[in-house]
Every structure is written in C-alpha cells, then in structure tokens.
Write a protein that holds these residues in place. Structure first.
Motif, PDB file in Angstrom:
ATOM      1  N   MET A 155      -4.186  10.765  23.459  1.00 27.10           N
ATOM      2  CA  MET A 155      -4.126  11.942  22.570  1.00 27.10           C
ATOM      3  C   MET A 155      -3.342  11.610  21.303  1.00 27.10           C
ATOM      4  N   MET A 156      -3.536  12.439  20.241  1.00 25.54           N
ATOM      5  CA  MET A 156      -2.851  12.202  18.985  1.00 25.54           C
ATOM      6  C   MET A 156      -1.389  12.598  19.109  1.00 25.54           C
ATOM      7  N   PRO A 157      -0.505  12.047  18.232  1.00 31.35           N
ATOM      8  CA  PRO A 157       0.911  12.424  18.258  1.00 31.35           C
ATOM      9  C   PRO A 157       1.095  13.916  18.126  1.00 31.35           C
ATOM     10  N   GLY A 158       2.132  14.447  18.821  1.00 33.63           N
ATOM     11  CA  GLY A 158       2.332  15.883  18.844  1.00 33.63           C
ATOM     12  C   GLY A 158       2.540  16.495  17.478  1.00 33.63           C
ATOM     13  N   ARG A 159       3.349  15.840  16.626  1.00 33.59           N
ATOM     14  CA  ARG A 159       3.607  16.386  15.292  1.00 33.59           C
ATOM     15  C   ARG A 159       2.337  16.426  14.466  1.00 33.59           C
ATOM     16  N   LEU A 160       1.532  15.380  14.572  1.00 32.69           N
ATOM     17  CA  LEU A 160       0.269  15.338  13.822  1.00 32.69           C
ATOM     18  C   LEU A 160      -0.686  16.425  14.309  1.00 32.69           C
ATOM     19  N   PHE A 161      -0.728  16.619  15.630  1.00 32.68           N
ATOM     20  CA  PHE A 161      -1.603  17.656  16.185  1.00 32.68           C
ATOM     21  C   PHE A 161      -1.182  19.038  15.698  1.00 32.68           C
ATOM     22  N   LEU A 162       0.116  19.307  15.706  1.00 26.94           N
ATOM     23  CA  LEU A 162       0.604  20.613  15.258  1.00 26.94           C
ATOM     24  C   LEU A 162       0.307  20.826  13.775  1.00 26.94           C
ATOM     25  N   THR A 163       0.418  19.753  12.978  1.00 32.51           N
ATOM     26  CA  THR A 163       0.119  19.864  11.554  1.00 32.51           C
ATOM     27  C   THR A 163      -1.342  20.214  11.334  1.00 32.51           C
ATOM     28  N   LYS A 164      -2.221  19.522  12.041  1.00 35.81           N
ATOM     29  CA  LYS A 164      -3.652  19.785  11.894  1.00 35.81           C
ATOM     30  C   LYS A 164      -4.022  21.164  12.443  1.00 35.81           C
ATOM     31  N   LEU A 165      -3.364  21.576  13.517  1.00 30.28           N
ATOM     32  CA  LEU A 165      -3.613  22.903  14.061  1.00 30.28           C
ATOM     33  C   LEU A 165      -3.183  23.978  13.069  1.00 30.28           C
ATOM     34  N   ALA A 166      -2.022  23.777  12.418  1.00 27.11           N
ATOM     35  CA  ALA A 166      -1.549  24.740  11.422  1.00 27.11           C
ATOM     36  C   ALA A 166      -2.517  24.814  10.241  1.00 27.11           C
ATOM     37  N   ARG A 167      -3.031  23.666   9.827  1.00 19.87           N
ATOM     38  CA  ARG A 167      -4.011  23.662   8.731  1.00 19.87           C
ATOM     39  C   ARG A 167      -5.289  24.382   9.142  1.00 19.87           C
ATOM     40  N   GLY A 168      -5.686  24.182  10.393  1.00 24.84           N
ATOM     41  CA  GLY A 168      -6.881  24.864  10.872  1.00 24.84           C
ATOM     42  C   GLY A 168      -6.699  26.369  10.897  1.00 24.84           C
ATOM     43  N   LEU A 169      -5.543  26.834  11.370  1.00 22.48           N
ATOM     44  CA  LEU A 169      -5.270  28.277  11.397  1.00 22.48           C
ATOM     45  C   LEU A 169      -5.195  28.848   9.985  1.00 22.48           C
ATOM     46  N   LEU A 170      -4.616  28.071   9.066  1.00 22.81           N
ATOM     47  CA  LEU A 170      -4.566  28.513   7.673  1.00 22.81           C
ATOM     48  C   LEU A 170      -5.978  28.636   7.093  1.00 22.81           C
ATOM     49  N   THR A 179     -15.336  27.276  14.914  1.00 22.27           N
ATOM     50  CA  THR A 179     -16.112  26.149  15.435  1.00 22.27           C
ATOM     51  C   THR A 179     -15.853  24.890  14.621  1.00 22.27           C
ATOM     52  N   MET A 180     -15.807  25.026  13.290  1.00 22.50           N
ATOM     53  CA  MET A 180     -15.539  23.881  12.429  1.00 22.50           C
ATOM     54  C   MET A 180     -14.141  23.323  12.674  1.00 22.50           C
ATOM     55  N   VAL A 181     -13.171  24.217  12.797  1.00 16.09           N
ATOM     56  CA  VAL A 181     -11.798  23.779  13.031  1.00 16.09           C
ATOM     57  C   VAL A 181     -11.682  23.033  14.363  1.00 16.09           C
ATOM     58  N   LEU A 182     -12.279  23.590  15.418  1.00 15.87           N
ATOM     59  CA  LEU A 182     -12.232  22.941  16.731  1.00 15.87           C
ATOM     60  C   LEU A 182     -12.951  21.593  16.711  1.00 15.87           C
ATOM     61  N   ALA A 183     -14.066  21.516  15.981  1.00 12.99           N
ATOM     62  CA  ALA A 183     -14.789  20.251  15.889  1.00 12.99           C
ATOM     63  C   ALA A 183     -13.933  19.190  15.208  1.00 12.99           C
ATOM     64  N   ASN A 184     -13.223  19.573  14.151  1.00 15.44           N
ATOM     65  CA  ASN A 184     -12.357  18.607  13.472  1.00 15.44           C
ATOM     66  C   ASN A 184     -11.180  18.185  14.340  1.00 15.44           C
ATOM     67  N   LEU A 185     -10.618  19.122  15.108  1.00 15.66           N
ATOM     68  CA  LEU A 185      -9.535  18.763  16.026  1.00 15.66           C
ATOM     69  C   LEU A 185     -10.038  17.810  17.109  1.00 15.66           C
ATOM     70  N   ALA A 186     -11.262  18.045  17.587  1.00 12.19           N
ATOM     71  CA  ALA A 186     -11.844  17.160  18.590  1.00 12.19           C
ATOM     72  C   ALA A 186     -12.053  15.761  18.021  1.00 12.19           C
ATOM     73  N   VAL A 187     -12.524  15.690  16.769  1.00 11.63           N
ATOM     74  CA  VAL A 187     -12.704  14.384  16.123  1.00 11.63           C
ATOM     75  C   VAL A 187     -11.371  13.650  16.011  1.00 11.63           C
ATOM     76  N   ASP A 188     -10.319  14.362  15.613  1.00 11.59           N
ATOM     77  CA  ASP A 188      -8.999  13.737  15.500  1.00 11.59           C
ATOM     78  C   ASP A 188      -8.506  13.244  16.854  1.00 11.59           C
ATOM     79  N   ALA A 189      -8.774  14.021  17.917  1.00 11.88           N
ATOM     80  CA  ALA A 189      -8.363  13.591  19.253  1.00 11.88           C
ATOM     81  C   ALA A 189      -9.115  12.335  19.682  1.00 11.88           C
ATOM     82  N   ILE A 190     -10.394  12.250  19.354  1.00 15.51           N
ATOM     83  CA  ILE A 190     -11.178  11.055  19.688  1.00 15.51           C
ATOM     84  C   ILE A 190     -10.681   9.857  18.898  1.00 15.51           C
ATOM     85  N   TYR A 191     -10.296  10.077  17.628  1.00 15.89           N
ATOM     86  CA  TYR A 191      -9.699   8.996  16.842  1.00 15.89           C
ATOM     87  C   TYR A 191      -8.507   8.385  17.582  1.00 15.89           C
TER      88      TYR A 191
END
Length: 311
Positions: A1-16, A285-297
């Motif tokens: 999985m991606m680093p926790g801080r990076l995940f939270l940053t991307k999640l915050a951007r997605g919510l924004l 859906t777009m936000v979740l797809a991008n988070l999934a891509v980051d997790a696969i990275y």
C-alpha cells in the motif's frame, strides 16, 4: 500500500474535488433558471408555483438551500427528483445496472483489444501492421461515439437486419452499444500501450533477456509488459472512472435506459436533485479510480515501496 501521509493527502484532494463539483453544479443549475417553471409550466397559477417551491425548499435563500443540500449529502440524502417525486438515489439505483453492464462490457472489450493491439504494434514498429494498428487507434479515440453508433445502426440494423438498434432487453441489444463505446476505449489503450512498450523494449534488462535466449513471449509478458504497466494503469484508471460519463451519448443513441440517458432527461427538465446526484456519483467514481491507481502504483513501483519504508 502507499505511504499513509501520501494516501491522506490524495484522499483530501479527492474530497476537495467532490466538494468543488457539488458547489459548482449547485451554482450552475440555480443560474440556469427556475426548475419549478419547467415542472409545472410558466403559465401555471402563482399559488401552484409557490406551493411547489415551498415543497422542495426552493423558497428559501440560496445559501440556506446550499447548506441544507450539503448537509443532506453528508447523510446520504440527495433529495427528491422534481419530475418523478422519488428519491434521486432510487432512480439512479434503478438505472445503474444497465449502465454498468454496458460500460463494463465495453471496457473489458476495449482493454483486451487495445492492450493486445498495442503490444503487437510495438513489436512490429514502423511495419505495416504497426501503421494499421495506429490508424485504428487514432480512428477509435477520435471518432465521435454518436457518429459510430449511428453508422453501426445503419449497417447492422437497417441494412443487414442482424442486430437490434435500441433497448436492452437481450444480450443482442448490448452488442452494438458495447462495440461503439469499446472502440473508443480500445483506441486509447492501444496508443498508450504501444508508447509504453516502445520505451522498455530497448532497456538493458530486456536486451539481456534476449541475449540469454529467453523466448520472445516470455520477454514480452514477464520483462517488458510489467515495466510498461504504470502508464497503462494510469489510463485504465482514468477510463474506468469515465464509464458513466462515457455512456451518456451511447445510451442516448441506442435508447438504453441507463444513468447516462437519465442524466440527459434530468438536464432537459432541470431536475436539480437528480443532476447533482449523478454528477456527484460520477466524480466519486473518478476519485476512487484515481486512489485505486495510486494504490496499484505502490504495489508495482519500487520507488513507491521505498517511500513507504522511509515513512
């Protein structure tokens, strides 16, 4: 999985992003005109219009409507459809299976065809087969869906009478819409796959595998393709999140009663709650797809794993 801080940053951007879409959609729809007049007609008595405006909360100040709507979304309440008098989520839930069936069928078709053609084109660079595949790719992602859909209807439904032109009653009704939407996906995937494969085919580890006598299929599938996967996964994630938006025109052309056609009808009737609910669903859906891509990275890219270990 991606680093926790990076995940939270991307999640915050997605919510924004979702919040911005909610806000912009709310403002744009309210600037487009009075939905009650579209519902009952501009010739309706004033008391009837006032009754419906009060019923749907449209008689309150705009900022109060916005606060109430955002609070409702936070609780999973997207409001009532103005034209159908039912919860917007109920209407979407009824239409969503048709959109998913069409979108996922077209997506899988486009993925298998596009990635396969992209690999073949990269292995035959500058040869006739490469030029043919690239011509197909350019045609696939540049040809408007409505034009291709109408062309397929003219050929397979009206001229040859092989396939139905509208509806979704049987599997045969799915073929033409899936081909129409899948052609766009295939063209996009073929182009990106070819570019990604060309970048890695001349890398030292691939050349070394060839020098060791590793068979070509194994070199391609086990050495080249995994290292070319990151840009391919990027475009796959973006297109996966684009399933609903990409189905709008196709569902309209083939009269498929899915979410895309529901959105067109909702925009026409100024059904605020329904339009907002569909757009929010699409953005999530777009936000979740991008988070999934980051997790696969994080799983396939050593640099991401190194960042995780350092965090």
């Amino acid at each position: 999985m991606m680093p926790g801080r990076l995940f939270l940053t991307k999640l915050a951007r997605g919510l924004l992003t979702v919040w911005l879409i909610v806000t912009l959609t709310f403002v744009a729809l309210n600037l487009s005109g009075d939905p009650i007049e579209a519902l009952v007609g501009d010739q309706a008595p004033a008391e009837v219009i006032a009754h419906y405006r009060e019923k749907f909360g449209l008689d309150r100040p705009l900022w109060q409507q916005y606060v109430s709507y955002v609070a409702g979304i936070a609780q999973g309440d997207f409001g009532l459809s103005l034209s159908d008098q039912r919860p917007a989520t109920e209407l979407i839930a009824a239409a969503l299976p048709r959109t998913l069936r069409l979108g996922l069928t077209a997506f899988v078709l486009g993925l298998l065809l596009g990635v396969g053609l992209g690999i073949v084109a990269a292995l035959n660079r500058n040869r006739p087969v490469d030029r043919f595949v690239m011509s197909f790719a350019v045609l696939g992602f540049s040809l408007p869906n409505f034009f291709l859909g109408i062309l397929l209807i003219l050929l397979f439904s009206l001229h040859w009478r092989l396939l139905p032109s509208s509806g979704d009653q049987t599997i045969w009704h799915l073929i033409l819409p899936a081909i129409t939407l899948g052609t766009h996906f295939a063209g996009t995937f073929a182009r990106f796959t070819r570019s990604a494969m060309l970048e890695v085919l001349n890398k030292q580890y691939v050349v070394a595998a060839r020098a060791k006598g590793v068979p070509r299929p194994r070199r391609v599938l086990w050495h080249a393709l995994p290292n070319a996967a990151i840009p391919i996964i990027t475009i796959i994630g973006l297109k996966l999140g684009d399933l609903v938006a990409g189905s709008i025109i196709v569902e309209t052309v083939f009269a498929v009663p899915g979410v895309g056609r529901l959105l067109v009808n909702a925009v026409t009737s100024r059904d605020f709650a329904l339009v907002q609910a569909i757009l929010i669903m699409t953005s999530i859906t777009m936000v979740l797809a991008n988070l999934a891509v980051d997790a696969i990275y994080a799983l396939i890219d050593p640099r991401m794993r190194a960042a995780r270990s350092e965090s």
